[in-house]
Design an enzyme around this catalytic site. Structure first.
Site, PDB file in Angstrom:
ATOM      1  N   LYS A 114       0.830  -1.205   0.000  1.00 60.89           N
ATOM      2  CA  LYS A 114       0.000   0.000   0.000  1.00 60.89           C
ATOM      3  C   LYS A 114       0.857   1.244   0.000  1.00 60.89           C
ATOM      4  CE  LYS A 114      -4.380  -1.635   1.764  1.00 60.89           C
ATOM      5  NZ  LYS A 114      -5.399  -1.603   2.803  1.00 60.89           N
ATOM      6  N   LYS A 196      -4.327 -10.775  -6.581  1.00 57.06           N
ATOM      7  CA  LYS A 196      -5.603 -11.218  -5.994  1.00 57.06           C
ATOM      8  C   LYS A 196      -6.766 -10.329  -6.461  1.00 57.06           C
ATOM      9  CE  LYS A 196      -6.339  -8.758  -1.702  1.00 57.06           C
ATOM     10  NZ  LYS A 196      -6.851  -8.729  -0.363  1.00 57.06           N
ATOM     11  N   LYS A 199     -11.540  -5.576  -4.292  1.00 60.89           N
ATOM     12  CA  LYS A 199     -12.627  -4.626  -4.525  1.00 60.89           C
ATOM     13  C   LYS A 199     -12.100  -3.229  -4.798  1.00 60.89           C
ATOM     14  CE  LYS A 199     -13.134  -4.630   0.449  1.00 60.89           C
ATOM     15  NZ  LYS A 199     -13.733  -5.431   1.468  1.00 60.89           N
TER      16      LYS A 199
HETATM   17  P1  AMP Z   1     -11.119  -7.485   2.932  1.00 61.97           P
HETATM   18  O1  AMP Z   1     -11.998  -7.345   1.762  1.00 61.97           O
HETATM   19  O2  AMP Z   1      -9.693  -7.177   2.601  1.00 61.97           O
HETATM   20  O3  AMP Z   1     -11.622  -6.820   4.163  1.00 61.97           O
HETATM   21  O4  AMP Z   1     -11.117  -9.050   3.244  1.00 61.97           O
HETATM   22  C1  AMP Z   1     -12.148  -9.733   3.910  1.00 61.97           C
HETATM   23  C2  AMP Z   1     -11.867 -11.212   3.878  1.00 61.97           C
HETATM   24  O5  AMP Z   1     -11.936 -11.707   2.530  1.00 61.97           O
HETATM   25  C3  AMP Z   1     -10.475 -11.606   4.386  1.00 61.97           C
HETATM   26  O6  AMP Z   1     -10.579 -12.830   5.088  1.00 61.97           O
HETATM   27  C4  AMP Z   1      -9.693 -11.795   3.129  1.00 61.97           C
HETATM   28  O7  AMP Z   1      -8.609 -12.684   3.305  1.00 61.97           O
HETATM   29  C5  AMP Z   1     -10.737 -12.389   2.182  1.00 61.97           C
HETATM   30  N1  AMP Z   1     -10.418 -12.084   0.780  1.00 61.97           N
HETATM   31  C6  AMP Z   1     -10.348 -10.853   0.209  1.00 61.97           C
HETATM   32  N2  AMP Z   1     -10.024 -10.929  -1.107  1.00 61.97           N
HETATM   33  C7  AMP Z   1      -9.906 -12.264  -1.371  1.00 61.97           C
HETATM   34  C8  AMP Z   1      -9.575 -13.012  -2.551  1.00 61.97           C
HETATM   35  N3  AMP Z   1      -9.329 -12.417  -3.724  1.00 61.97           N
HETATM   36  N4  AMP Z   1      -9.542 -14.363  -2.457  1.00 61.97           N
HETATM   37  C9  AMP Z   1      -9.796 -14.977  -1.277  1.00 61.97           C
HETATM   38  N5  AMP Z   1     -10.090 -14.339  -0.143  1.00 61.97           N
HETATM   39  C10 AMP Z   1     -10.147 -12.999  -0.168  1.00 61.97           C
END
Ligand code: AMP
Ligand code: TRP
Length: 334
Positions: A114, A196, A199
């Site tokens: 980041k 990955k 969003k």
């Molecule tokens: P975040 O959107 O970063 O708050 O992530 C929320 C949860 O979703 C966390 O457990 C992340 O590890 C999981 N996560 C986010 N993006 C991915 C992805 N592309 N593949 C698998 N898990 C994800």
């Protein structure tokens, strides 16, 4: 409820949740809800480590709650709440900051990435973000933390901080274990399948939202980057195809070999069309329930109000212990 093991996890309301969040996190949370005492949090304080439009943040926070419930997370069985409603999170975070070294925070890959992306917004909260995450987890004496692969390093920090505090001040925190599912722990970008799915990607074609129209899903899968090999095979040399097979397998319940066999001798066209349908059908019930839930804001408010009460009762116990152990005089009420 009391003797069940404890789970804590959360997602940031910093945009639309994606298919990656659904497969990598929410689906697993649903599977764990009967066996464990689960706290599922909307981590709004984490989200503000990057600039947010206040009215969007409010909207996204409520939408994330609706997405949790629409995915099948039962608000009766689990504690669903908003992080900023339980002030113990930031309070514990301050104490844990005092035992976190700058060296270990410098090593966090998410921070490094980041900070490379936006030099202009290198705020201190982005740096101490993993300490707040450790507080989230440790406050609830959590046994297990279901997350995607990308959060493994942050979880390791939470474990280290728990152990360090316990050694320095006597046994206080449970040392949590990560729970990372084998398939789907890392759903990749449809446009750059070595990155990955996120969003916050600028390219909308790179991700599929949890609540996306069927047409848009079909369009994005059609445009998904593959390769010129032309064989539906689960291989590291074909990261785009591998990612689509992972998604297909996760949402359909079919094994990877089954999928490879089904598309033997067929091109990517049919495979992509079918993958799109599997996604459309997999997300359909979520979308329908989500739309119903958003019509009922009062219900959502009741859920997060009750959740905050329940969470606070558990969190405050740990926080009091921590304050006492580090030598802060307990407040007297008159
Ligand atoms: P975040 O959107 O970063 O708050 O992530 C929320 C949860 O979703 C966390 O457990 C992340 O590890 C999981 N996560 C986010 N993006 C991915 C992805 N592309 N593949 C698998 N898990 C994800
Ligand atoms: N940092 C996590 C992410 O971006 C979100 C998060 C915050 C979290 N606190 C947590 C996940 C506690 C699990 C447990 O995905």
């Amino acid at each position: 409820m009391e003797d069940k093991k404890i789970i804590f996890s959360g997602a940031q309301p910093s945009g639309k949740l994606t298919l990656g969040n659904y497969i990598g996190a929410l689906k697993n949370w649903v599977a764990l809800q009967d066996e464990y005492n689960c706290y599922y949090c909307i981590v709004d304080l984490h989200a503000i480590t990057v600039p947010q439009e206040p009215k969007d943040l409010r909207k996204n926070s409520l939408e994330v709650l609706a997405k949790y419930i629409a995915s099948g997370i039962d608000p009766e069985k689990n504690t669903l709440f908003i992080q900023s409603h339980v002030s113990a999170h930031t309070e514990l975070s301050w104490v844990l900051n005092t035992i976190s070294s700058m060296g270990e925070l410098n090593r966090m890959t998410q921070f490094k990435e980041k900070s490379k992306k936006s030099e202009a917004n290198l705020n201190a909260a982005l740096y101490t973000y993993p300490v707040l995450m450790a507080s989230d987890i440790l406050l609830y004496q959590t046994d297990l933390v279901p997350v995607g692969e990308d959060q493994k390093q942050h979880l390791e920090l939470a474990r280290n901080l728990a152990q360090r505090f316990n050694t320095r001040y006597s046994e206080t925190f449970k040392v949590p274990e990560p729970y990372i599912a084998k398939v789907g722990a890392r759903i990749m970008s449809l446009q750059e399948p070595t990155k990955k799915m996120s969003k916050s990607d600028e390219n909308e074609n790179a991700y599929i939202g949890m609540i996306e129209t069927a047409d848009s899903i079909r369009r994005k899968v059609k445009r998904a980057v593959t390769d010129s090999i032309g064989i539906v095979k689960y291989s590291d040399e074909q990261p785009g195809v591998k990612n689509l097979i992972n998604i297909y397998s996760n949402l359909s319940g079919k094994s990877i070999e089954e999928i490879e066999n089904m598309y033997e001798g067929k091109g990517y066209g049919v495979f992509k069309d079918d993958t799109a349908e599997v996604i459309v059908e997999g997300l359909r019930p979520v979308r329908e329930k989500y739309e119903d839930l958003l019509k009922n804001k009062d219900y959502l408010e009741t859920i997060y109000a009750q959740g905050a009460d329940k969470a606070e009762r558990a969190a405050i116990k740990t926080l009091r212990k921590v304050y006492k152990k580090v030598g802060l005089i307990p407040r007297k009420f008159i």
